[in-house]
Design an enzyme around this catalytic site. Structure first.
Site, short mmCIF file in Angstrom:
data_model
loop_
_atom_site.label_atom_id
_atom_site.label_comp_id
_atom_site.label_asym_id
_atom_site.label_seq_id
_atom_site.Cartn_x
_atom_site.Cartn_y
_atom_site.Cartn_z
N CYS A 34 -21.09 -10.06 -92.12
CA CYS A 34 -20.68 -10.32 -90.49
C CYS A 34 -19.78 -9.06 -90.06
CB CYS A 34 -20.06 -11.51 -90.33
SG CYS A 34 -19.64 -11.48 -88.65
N SER B 102 -13.44 -12.18 -82.50
CA SER B 102 -12.99 -11.34 -83.25
C SER B 102 -12.07 -10.51 -82.48
CB SER B 102 -14.10 -10.50 -84.06
OG SER B 102 -15.01 -9.93 -82.81
N1 LIG Z 1 -18.21 -13.09 -80.17
C1 LIG Z 1 -18.14 -13.57 -81.79
C2 LIG Z 1 -19.43 -13.21 -82.51
C3 LIG Z 1 -19.43 -13.66 -83.87
C4 LIG Z 1 -20.69 -13.65 -84.58
O1 LIG Z 1 -21.73 -13.67 -83.89
N2 LIG Z 1 -20.88 -14.18 -85.88
C5 LIG Z 1 -22.11 -14.25 -86.34
C6 LIG Z 1 -21.97 -13.46 -87.84
S1 LIG Z 1 -22.17 -11.68 -87.64
C7 LIG Z 1 -22.40 -15.68 -86.84
O2 LIG Z 1 -21.28 -16.53 -87.03
N3 LIG Z 1 -23.34 -15.88 -86.48
C8 LIG Z 1 -23.93 -17.55 -86.84
C9 LIG Z 1 -24.84 -17.77 -85.87
O3 LIG Z 1 -24.92 -17.27 -84.54
O4 LIG Z 1 -25.52 -19.01 -85.83
C10 LIG Z 1 -16.89 -12.73 -82.30
O5 LIG Z 1 -16.44 -11.59 -81.73
O6 LIG Z 1 -16.40 -13.37 -83.34
#
Ligand SMILES: N[C@@H](CCC(=O)N[C@@H](CS)C(=O)NCC(=O)O)C(=O)O
Length: 191
Positions: free
Chosen positions: A10, A63
């Site tokens: 990620c 994040s």
């Molecule tokens: N806006 C979030 C995005 C985090 C994100 O999209 N993480 C992904 C992994 S890269 C995730 O957990 N995906 C699981 C899902 O969407 O089901 C941030 O900046 O932390």
């Protein structure tokens, strides 16, 4: 003790990994399997996403917000410029990171025209970096950390050539000299 709910693949988590390493913050890591997400992750973050930072019962997702929190909570070494105007411009870049990552994900999905759209974004970053050494301004900091995970994955996982972007390549060379970023390069190599 801080806990980071993390996933190697990620790039949002990579931002937090790099910032924690730069600031030398001791923490525990709980690796979350994104291919088989545990139900309990929704108790940590109602979107079910990583990264999440936890301290006692306090939970922080997102994040970009985590980066700001770490900067306030652990001000040394500073990762935002001292000058308020420069700080604000670094924040604009972080605020607009979707403009960069949208074509990256389109490219990963193999969408038509995505390679050209992503190259346009790389060219924009290259022009910014030709004007000043770091995305954060005169010094390295949060805006660089906010973008580099996708640039590394584009180069090392998607095979995107950075040859046409000399300022971007020089920026990446300087970033890779930093142990916190070098560690992320190793993580990406194992994906
Ligand atoms: N806006 C979030 C995005 C985090 C994100 O999209 N993480 C992904 C992994 S890269 C995730 O957990 N995906 C699981 C899902 O969407 O089901 C941030 O900046 O932390």
């Amino acid at each position: 003790m801080l806990t980071l709910y993390d996933a190697d693949r990620c790039p949002y988590c990579a931002r937090v990994r790099i910032a924690l390493a730069e600031k030398g913050v001791e923490h525990e890591v709980v690796e979350v399997d994104l291919t088989d997400r545990p139900a309990w992750i929704y108790e940590k973050n109602d979107t079910g996403r990583v990264p999440v930072l936890e301290e006692d019962a306090w939970l922080l997702p997102e994040s970009s917000v985590i980066l700001e929190y770490l900067e306030e909570r652990y001000p040394e070494p500073p990762l935002l410029p001292a000058d308020p105007g420069e700080r604000a411009l670094a924040r604009v870049l972080i605020f607009r990171h979707d403009d960069f990552t949208r074509p990256y994900y389109a490219l990963r999905r193999g969408e038509d025209g995505a390679a050209e759209r992503f190259d346009e974004q790389l060219a924009t970053l290259d022009a910014t970096l030709a004007a000043h050494a770091w995305l954060t301004g005169r010094e390295y900091g949060l805006a660089d950390i906010a973008y580099v995970p996708w640039v590394l994955r584009a180069r090392d996982v998607l095979g995107v050539s950075l040859d046409r972007f000399p300022a971007l390549r020089s920026w990446l060379d300087r970033l890779e000299e930093r142990p916190a970023v070098a560690r992320e390069v190793e993580t990406v190599a194992q994906l």
